[in-house]
Design a protein around this motif. Structure first.
Motif, PDB file in Angstrom:
ATOM      1  N   PRO A 156       0.818  -1.227   0.000  1.00 51.76           N
ATOM      2  CA  PRO A 156       0.000   0.000   0.000  1.00 51.76           C
ATOM      3  C   PRO A 156       0.849   1.273   0.000  1.00 51.76           C
ATOM      4  O   PRO A 156       0.412   2.315  -0.489  1.00 51.76           O
ATOM      5  CB  PRO A 156      -0.819  -0.113   1.296  1.00 51.76           C
ATOM      6  N   ARG A 157       2.077   1.156   0.499  1.00 50.99           N
ATOM      7  CA  ARG A 157       2.957   2.346   0.499  1.00 50.99           C
ATOM      8  C   ARG A 157       3.565   2.612  -0.877  1.00 50.99           C
ATOM      9  O   ARG A 157       4.303   3.573  -1.061  1.00 50.99           O
ATOM     10  CB  ARG A 157       4.093   2.143   1.510  1.00 50.99           C
ATOM     11  N   GLN A 158       3.280   1.721  -1.828  1.00 50.87           N
ATOM     12  CA  GLN A 158       3.812   1.853  -3.207  1.00 50.87           C
ATOM     13  C   GLN A 158       5.330   2.039  -3.230  1.00 50.87           C
ATOM     14  O   GLN A 158       5.842   2.982  -3.820  1.00 50.87           O
ATOM     15  CB  GLN A 158       3.129   3.025  -3.914  1.00 50.87           C
ATOM     16  N   VAL A 159       6.004   1.116  -2.554  1.00 50.55           N
ATOM     17  CA  VAL A 159       7.461   1.221  -2.443  1.00 50.55           C
ATOM     18  C   VAL A 159       8.122   1.153  -3.818  1.00 50.55           C
ATOM     19  O   VAL A 159       9.086   1.854  -4.103  1.00 50.55           O
ATOM     20  CB  VAL A 159       8.004   0.084  -1.540  1.00 50.55           C
ATOM     21  N   LEU A 160       7.588   0.293  -4.689  1.00 51.99           N
ATOM     22  CA  LEU A 160       8.236   0.039  -5.981  1.00 51.99           C
ATOM     23  C   LEU A 160       7.203   0.084  -7.095  1.00 51.99           C
ATOM     24  O   LEU A 160       6.058  -0.324  -6.916  1.00 51.99           O
ATOM     25  CB  LEU A 160       8.875  -1.366  -5.931  1.00 51.99           C
ATOM     26  N   LYS A 161       7.641   0.578  -8.253  1.00 55.09           N
ATOM     27  CA  LYS A 161       6.766   0.515  -9.425  1.00 55.09           C
ATOM     28  C   LYS A 161       7.108  -0.728 -10.229  1.00 55.09           C
ATOM     29  O   LYS A 161       8.265  -1.161 -10.252  1.00 55.09           O
ATOM     30  CB  LYS A 161       6.951   1.771 -10.283  1.00 55.09           C
ATOM     31  N   LYS A 162       6.100  -1.231 -10.911  1.00 53.37           N
ATOM     32  CA  LYS A 162       6.272  -2.500 -11.621  1.00 53.37           C
ATOM     33  C   LYS A 162       7.472  -2.472 -12.578  1.00 53.37           C
ATOM     34  O   LYS A 162       8.272  -3.410 -12.637  1.00 53.37           O
ATOM     35  CB  LYS A 162       4.991  -2.819 -12.402  1.00 53.37           C
ATOM     36  N   GLU A 163       7.609  -1.370 -13.302  1.00 53.15           N
ATOM     37  CA  GLU A 163       8.669  -1.305 -14.314  1.00 53.15           C
ATOM     38  C   GLU A 163      10.064  -1.192 -13.686  1.00 53.15           C
ATOM     39  O   GLU A 163      11.077  -1.322 -14.372  1.00 53.15           O
ATOM     40  CB  GLU A 163       8.412  -0.149 -15.302  1.00 53.15           C
ATOM     41  N   GLU A 164      10.097  -0.942 -12.376  1.00 56.47           N
ATOM     42  CA  GLU A 164      11.401  -0.832 -11.713  1.00 56.47           C
ATOM     43  C   GLU A 164      11.903  -2.175 -11.165  1.00 56.47           C
ATOM     44  O   GLU A 164      13.078  -2.311 -10.808  1.00 56.47           O
ATOM     45  CB  GLU A 164      11.314   0.168 -10.541  1.00 56.47           C
ATOM     46  N   LEU A 165      11.005  -3.158 -11.119  1.00 53.60           N
ATOM     47  CA  LEU A 165      11.302  -4.424 -10.434  1.00 53.60           C
ATOM     48  C   LEU A 165      12.608  -5.072 -10.893  1.00 53.60           C
ATOM     49  O   LEU A 165      13.494  -5.349 -10.093  1.00 53.60           O
ATOM     50  CB  LEU A 165      10.128  -5.400 -10.594  1.00 53.60           C
ATOM     51  N   SER A 166      12.728  -5.298 -12.229  1.00 51.13           N
ATOM     52  CA  SER A 166      13.879  -6.107 -12.657  1.00 51.13           C
ATOM     53  C   SER A 166      15.182  -5.337 -12.490  1.00 51.13           C
ATOM     54  O   SER A 166      16.227  -5.928 -12.212  1.00 51.13           O
ATOM     55  CB  SER A 166      13.685  -6.622 -14.093  1.00 51.13           C
ATOM     56  N   LYS A 167      15.135  -3.995 -12.619  1.00 48.28           N
ATOM     57  CA  LYS A 167      16.341  -3.183 -12.352  1.00 48.28           C
ATOM     58  C   LYS A 167      16.796  -3.370 -10.907  1.00 48.28           C
ATOM     59  O   LYS A 167      17.986  -3.553 -10.617  1.00 48.28           O
ATOM     60  CB  LYS A 167      16.048  -1.685 -12.546  1.00 48.28           C
ATOM     61  N   VAL A 168      15.829  -3.295  -9.994  1.00 47.21           N
ATOM     62  CA  VAL A 168      16.160  -3.398  -8.573  1.00 47.21           C
ATOM     63  C   VAL A 168      16.700  -4.793  -8.253  1.00 47.21           C
ATOM     64  O   VAL A 168      17.708  -4.937  -7.555  1.00 47.21           O
ATOM     65  CB  VAL A 168      14.928  -3.055  -7.698  1.00 47.21           C
ATOM     66  N   VAL A 169      16.022  -5.817  -8.798  1.00 45.13           N
ATOM     67  CA  VAL A 169      16.490  -7.192  -8.556  1.00 45.13           C
ATOM     68  C   VAL A 169      17.939  -7.320  -9.014  1.00 45.13           C
ATOM     69  O   VAL A 169      18.792  -7.868  -8.320  1.00 45.13           O
ATOM     70  CB  VAL A 169      15.593  -8.216  -9.290  1.00 45.13           C
ATOM     71  N   ARG A 170      18.219  -6.811 -10.225  1.00 48.68           N
ATOM     72  CA  ARG A 170      19.558  -6.947 -10.787  1.00 48.68           C
ATOM     73  C   ARG A 170      20.605  -6.232  -9.932  1.00 48.68           C
ATOM     74  O   ARG A 170      21.722  -6.726  -9.750  1.00 48.68           O
ATOM     75  CB  ARG A 170      19.575  -6.423 -12.229  1.00 48.68           C
ATOM     76  N   ALA A 171      20.248  -5.079  -9.401  1.00 55.20           N
ATOM     77  CA  ALA A 171      21.200  -4.348  -8.558  1.00 55.20           C
ATOM     78  C   ALA A 171      21.402  -5.062  -7.218  1.00 55.20           C
ATOM     79  O   ALA A 171      22.536  -5.269  -6.772  1.00 55.20           O
ATOM     80  CB  ALA A 171      20.716  -2.913  -8.345  1.00 55.20           C
ATOM     81  N   VAL A 172      20.302  -5.452  -6.589  1.00 47.74           N
ATOM     82  CA  VAL A 172      20.384  -6.092  -5.264  1.00 47.74           C
ATOM     83  C   VAL A 172      21.147  -7.412  -5.350  1.00 47.74           C
ATOM     84  O   VAL A 172      21.812  -7.821  -4.398  1.00 47.74           O
ATOM     85  CB  VAL A 172      18.968  -6.293  -4.676  1.00 47.74           C
ATOM     86  N   ASP A 173      21.067  -8.060  -6.521  1.00 46.28           N
ATOM     87  CA  ASP A 173      21.773  -9.323  -6.736  1.00 46.28           C
ATOM     88  C   ASP A 173      23.271  -9.169  -6.454  1.00 46.28           C
ATOM     89  O   ASP A 173      23.953 -10.128  -6.095  1.00 46.28           O
ATOM     90  CB  ASP A 173      21.544  -9.787  -8.175  1.00 46.28           C
ATOM     91  N   LYS A 174      23.781  -7.947  -6.618  1.00 45.19           N
ATOM     92  CA  LYS A 174      25.225  -7.738  -6.452  1.00 45.19           C
ATOM     93  C   LYS A 174      25.626  -7.355  -5.033  1.00 45.19           C
ATOM     94  O   LYS A 174      26.801  -7.066  -4.769  1.00 45.19           O
ATOM     95  CB  LYS A 174      25.690  -6.647  -7.426  1.00 45.19           C
ATOM     96  N   LEU A 175      24.642  -7.342  -4.126  1.00 45.62           N
ATOM     97  CA  LEU A 175      24.874  -6.851  -2.773  1.00 45.62           C
ATOM     98  C   LEU A 175      26.136  -7.437  -2.136  1.00 45.62           C
ATOM     99  O   LEU A 175      26.973  -6.705  -1.612  1.00 45.62           O
ATOM    100  CB  LEU A 175      23.650  -7.165  -1.893  1.00 45.62           C
ATOM    101  N   LYS A 176      26.269  -8.739  -2.220  1.00 43.74           N
ATOM    102  CA  LYS A 176      27.405  -9.389  -1.574  1.00 43.74           C
ATOM    103  C   LYS A 176      28.733  -8.998  -2.230  1.00 43.74           C
ATOM    104  O   LYS A 176      29.749  -8.837  -1.573  1.00 43.74           O
ATOM    105  CB  LYS A 176      27.235 -10.897  -1.623  1.00 43.74           C
ATOM    106  N   LYS A 177      28.679  -8.858  -3.549  1.00 43.50           N
ATOM    107  CA  LYS A 177      29.910  -8.574  -4.288  1.00 43.50           C
ATOM    108  C   LYS A 177      30.371  -7.135  -4.107  1.00 43.50           C
ATOM    109  O   LYS A 177      31.552  -6.867  -3.919  1.00 43.50           O
ATOM    110  CB  LYS A 177      29.674  -8.836  -5.786  1.00 43.50           C
TER     111      LYS A 177
END
Lengths: 418, 418
Positions: free
Chosen positions: B174-195
């Protein structure tokens, strides 16, 4: 999807039932190879084209898979396991303790005519002893082959043995039976004896420019040749290795087509399987040194893997139960799923391969059918009755029987009959 | 010979010592896979190009080995084992009992940049359960992975688990944290968190066009996400399967880069090995139906084989003795060779892998050196003294000890200490 969903001609998928049969045979062969001191070697599927090209004659170059890779290198796919072995022998000459006894079980690739029932991707199972001309090595290769067949369950087979010298002796024979330049023609013709019969072999020898009279004389002399001293020694070693003289036979007309053999040659034929020999080999002292500054003696054999499987199928030698899963634990109802899961872990900890049915809502009937289809011999049921009595129902699908036992006894009940 | 004797860049020979390590790991993995009901599948190394092309993104098409075969067909080499599985699922849909649980252990080919330490031929070890969306399947895949590592000897590892829905819930939040079109960008960035660490992940999210304030808010919200109901169920199943809550951890920022995951995702990290996860997988319900008229749910995992071996090496988990040959029978002198040969057969019949020294004329010293070089633990000597006393000398090369025993006791003396 509009794509054609298919495998390439001459290439095969092996679904579990077939893949398990293959693994069964491979594992038996490996055990025997290792029991004689052969160790595993793996080489890449791609080699520089120049390593393979010209090593298998014109036909080989034609049937070889060759292409230019993304880095503009000319590459070729593994065509057999002997030329890669020659490369390895040269490349790692300082790291390999000689004699080097290796086995290699990898796919090779040949763009064969598939209409003749040939495959373009097929498994080769080779053993070779590299770096010694000791006749122990020759005898050992033959003994290993015999042991493999015995372990696979073939009870009746014949090892046909000859020495390439039996042919070349016709040249040095004081009667001058054969001229040097005629040798390879005669070998090639005699090689077909079993396939086409003596008359046609004679025809072929005559066609190669030898008179009918001499052709007959050559064949007659060949048939009456005696084992060479070398063969007599190998036979003696075979006896020491427990191979009785009933299991092998000196066959002076055994030729094995390939030019590269230099000493003993052999083939094994199986009683009741007439499609050809499943295994053959011999000594070839001039091939492994191909990439080395000096020649390297070698003796080896190859199992025809597809043919071995075919012979086993024909003689019904596969174990009845090749099922890897021994028990299916069913789910009586979703609320009892945890109980079922726990039982799977318990059985696995006793080294019993166990599956759980993967749908908590499925009818028991459907679960039993799944076990049946996958040839899983045992089914475990744990429902409210069982839980009330601290018991488990164990079904034997093959015997169509069932019994009740305690959780503690379950594993031992199953292992005692597997 | 003027030819360069070499292997192609990125391709490897495995000499016996390495080949044995590989076989050791493969055999352990297979045993565990089969204990959970997974069955073997093999597919060809070559496929029609159109089957593979376009399935792995632009990068995949570029790295794929593709060529025109002798029959003018466009073909491509196996790039992974998932697309071939999708083809098999479509091609044999009537023959495969669903759910289809298969393992596949074959080489795949990618023309990777070898300067990054990557190989162009490398082994993949996959298990997948195809045709069910039951969460049992998800839990089972994770439990299988854990069991594999345990059996290989890894005593401390952590299973990081997340649900792709944890990301998509940020959209429906309900807080609209993320927009649908932003999802895969965010996933791809977060994927690198450890690195690359949190700061750089934030930078990357900002670079993709999201404000710094929102990027921080997204990351914060993500970090405080709770496990989904689906995960809670899977955790419960894991406990039933004997995986304690200390062995796994909910990690809401675990992303796994690949777009195709649709449910649970996981990775396993090993204590003391920091080069990355050795195993990972998840649920991907839209890929296996690729060649089928309808979608087919699936969940699976892949072991990074080279990385697993590296981790085992780093933690010293290989058994000290991977020698396949246990005994070398020496030859005292040529006239006693038959005696030695007989002993090899006798030992083999007791399931002891035995070699004979392949040169009847060699000095004893040379024979002992060969055993040493091949790490063969036992050496048998039978000379005139031994024959006179109906005895055999047994040397233990590791302990540098030797004893005398009867021929009858030889096998049991050896097996008792192996």
């Amino acid at each position: 999807m509009n794509q054609k969903v298919q495998t390439l001609k001459g290439f095969r998928d092996f679904l579990p039932q077939d893949a398990k049969k293959r693994q069964y045979v491979i594992s038996k062969l490996k055990n025997v190879f290792e029991s004689f001191g052969f160790e595993p070697l793996e080489t890449p599927v791609l080699e520089y084209e120049e390593i393979l090209l010209g090593k298998y004659g014109e036909e080989g170059d034609k049937l070889m898979y060759r292409f230019t890779d993304n880095g503009e290198r000319r590459v070729a796919m593994r065509y057999d396991q002997t030329v890669p072995l020659a490369r390895v022998a040269a490349q790692y000459q300082n790291d390999l303790p000689l004699p080097f006894k290796r086995y290699q079980i990898q796919n090779v690739y040949r763009a064969e005519n598939t209409q003749k029932g040939r495959y373009r991707e097929f498994l080769q199972c080779d053993i070779d002893t590299v770096g010694t001309d000791s006749l122990f090595a020759d005898a050992e290769i033959i003994a290993t082959a015999a042991k493999c067949l015995e372990i696979l369950g073939f009870s009746k087979f014949k090892i046909l043995i000859n020495d390439r010298a039996v042919f070349s002796l016709l040249i040095t024979d004081p009667r001058q039976v054969l001229k040097k330049e005629e040798l390879s023609k005669v070998v090639r013709a005699v090689d077909k004896l079993k396939k086409i019969g003596k008359e046609k072999v004679l025809d072929e020898i005559i066609e190669s420019g030898i008179s009918a009279e001499r052709a007959t004389y050559i064949m007659q002399t060949l048939e009456f040749q005696k084992p060479t001293n070398m063969l007599t020694t190998i036979f003696q070693y075979l006896e020491s290795l427990g191979i009785s003289s009933e299991q092998y036979e000196f066959v002076p007309t055994l030729a094995r087509g390939l030019d590269y053999y230099t000493g003993v040659i052999f083939e094994i034929e199986i009683d009741g399987y007439t499609a050809g020999s499943v295994c053959g080999g011999g000594r070839y002292d001039n091939l492994i040194g191909l990439f080395s500054p000096h020649s390297i003696p070698a003796v080896g054999l190859a199992f025809g893997f597809d043919r071995t499987l075919e012979a086993m199928e024909a003689l019904n030698l596969f174990p009845e139960d090749l099922s890897t899963t021994k028990v299916l634990v069913t789910i009586f109802s979703p609320d009892l799923a945890d109980k079922s899961l726990e039982i799977t872990s318990r059985l696995r900890s006793k080294n019993i391969n166990t599956e759980i049915y993967l749908d908590a809502g499925a009818k028991m009937d459907k679960q039993l059918k799944y076990a049946d289809k996958k040839n899983i011999p045992y089914v475990v049921i744990i429902g409210p009755d069982e839980i009330a009595n601290s018991a488990i129902t164990l079904k034997n699908l093959q015997k169509r029987s069932q019994e009740t036992c305690s959780l503690e006894d379950l594993a031992s009940k199953i292992t005692s009959t597997l």
